[in-house]
Scaffold this motif. Structure first.
Motif, short mmCIF file in Angstrom:
data_model
loop_
_atom_site.label_atom_id
_atom_site.label_comp_id
_atom_site.label_asym_id
_atom_site.label_seq_id
_atom_site.Cartn_x
_atom_site.Cartn_y
_atom_site.Cartn_z
N ALA A 179 0.18 -13.49 8.13
CA ALA A 179 -0.41 -12.59 7.13
C ALA A 179 -0.84 -11.28 7.79
CB ALA A 179 -1.61 -13.26 6.47
N GLN A 180 -1.45 -11.37 8.97
CA GLN A 180 -1.87 -10.17 9.69
C GLN A 180 -0.66 -9.32 10.11
OE1 GLN A 180 -4.37 -12.60 12.46
NE2 GLN A 180 -5.81 -10.88 12.28
N THR A 181 0.39 -9.99 10.53
CA THR A 181 1.60 -9.26 10.95
C THR A 181 2.24 -8.53 9.78
OG1 THR A 181 2.06 -10.84 12.74
CG2 THR A 181 3.91 -9.50 11.95
N ALA A 182 2.34 -9.20 8.64
CA ALA A 182 2.91 -8.56 7.45
C ALA A 182 2.10 -7.34 7.05
CB ALA A 182 3.00 -9.55 6.29
N ALA A 183 0.79 -7.47 7.13
CA ALA A 183 -0.08 -6.35 6.79
C ALA A 183 0.08 -5.21 7.79
CB ALA A 183 -1.53 -6.81 6.73
N ALA A 184 0.22 -5.54 9.07
CA ALA A 184 0.38 -4.50 10.09
C ALA A 184 1.68 -3.74 9.91
CB ALA A 184 0.32 -5.14 11.49
N VAL A 185 2.76 -4.46 9.62
CA VAL A 185 4.06 -3.81 9.39
C VAL A 185 4.00 -2.93 8.14
CG1 VAL A 185 6.48 -4.22 8.78
CG2 VAL A 185 5.39 -5.59 10.59
N LEU A 186 3.35 -3.44 7.12
CA LEU A 186 3.19 -2.66 5.89
C LEU A 186 2.38 -1.39 6.15
CD1 LEU A 186 3.41 -2.32 2.81
CD2 LEU A 186 1.47 -3.90 2.57
N GLY A 187 1.29 -1.53 6.88
CA GLY A 187 0.44 -0.37 7.14
C GLY A 187 1.10 0.66 8.04
#
Length: 280
Positions: free
Chosen positions: A231-239
């Protein structure tokens, strides 16, 4: 075809349909054009078809071009008529007929001066059949296939730019279909099935208008499953790619509720897929 030969052809055709030729000769009220035959030379029929196109009589123009195709196949006039017949059917919204006629032209004349245009018309005919993402998206796949031929086989043609635009639209549709199904599974807490759909968008359709939501839904789904690192990785890529996105703002807020923040795991499939994004 000379006039006497044309008359003989029509007479023979009428005889084959069971209509006595003598009846045609004696009854002036019989209009053989209603039987699908035209007695004018092909160049005359072609010009009549063009005149009807210009006047907006598309159905009549299509009939003229089809007559040439039937009566003068594999001639130069027949070739030109096939091009115009494909166009007329497209204009009439007879998309399946336009595709069939266009594909027949491309099979008979693959290297002609009009091949790029006809291939483009086939792509347009498929594109016109694309429906909203709740419907079958087969026409979107067919659009991509047909328009890719325009781009790859006729790279110098004037149709390439619009063909590429149609491909992007069709890919947006396919990605949208995956998102629709993914949201369906997410609402029912079928998380693994939902992730499969969202992952498909990220990996197969990275540069579409669905990518921001797909990453945000991965944040939401992985978080709900307790797989916080993904979840953190997906958010980081999105950001990193879309820092001003509302989807990123929502994902960031969701992580904060659990005392977390975006953090990219370089070994994750999400991180590898993220390298292909527009903003990467």
């Amino acid at each position: 075809m000379r006039r006497t030969a044309r008359i003989a052809f029509v007479s023979l055709a009428l005889a084959c349909t069971g209509i006595a030729v003598t009846a045609c000769q004696s009854d002036k009220d019989i209009d053989i054009t209603k039987l699908g035959f035209e007695t004018d030379p092909p160049e005359t029929l072609y010009n009549q078809g063009l005149a009807n196109m210009k006047a907006g009589n598309i159905a009549e123009a299509s009939r003229k071009f089809d007559s040439i195709d039937r009566q003068h196949p594999f001639t130069e006039w027949g070739r030109k008529a096939l091009v115009m017949s494909t166009f007329a059917k497209y204009r009439l919204g007879r998309n399946d007929d336009a595709v069939a006629t266009g594909n027949r032209y491309l099979k008979q004349y693959p290297n002609s001066q009009d091949s790029a245009y006809v291939q483009y018309l086939v792509g347009l005919s498929y594109s016109k059949q694309i429906r909203d993402v709740t419907q079958d998206q087969r026409p979107a796949n067919q659009t991509i296939e047909a328009m890719s031929k325009v781009v790859n086989d006729y790279p110098d043609s004037e149709y390439v730019e619009d063909a590429q635009a149609k491909i992007r639209f069709a890919r947006d549709q396919l990605a949208g279909k995956e998102m629709q199904v993914g949201r369906y599974y997410l609402e029912r807490k079928e998380y693994l099935a939902a992730i499969q759909r969202f992952r498909s968008v990220v990996e197969r359709y990275p540069n579409t208008n669905q990518i921001e939501e797909a990453l945000a839904r991965l944040v939401e789904t992985y978080y709900a499953m307790g797989i916080v690192e993904e979840a953190q990785t997906a958010a980081a890529v999105l950001g990193r790619n879309y820092p001003d996105s509302q989807w990123y703002a929502d994902s960031f807020k969701l992580l904060q509720t659990g005392g977390l923040e975006p953090r990219e795991n370089r070994g994750s499939w999400i991180s590898r897929a993220g390298a292909k994004l527009i903003g990467a």
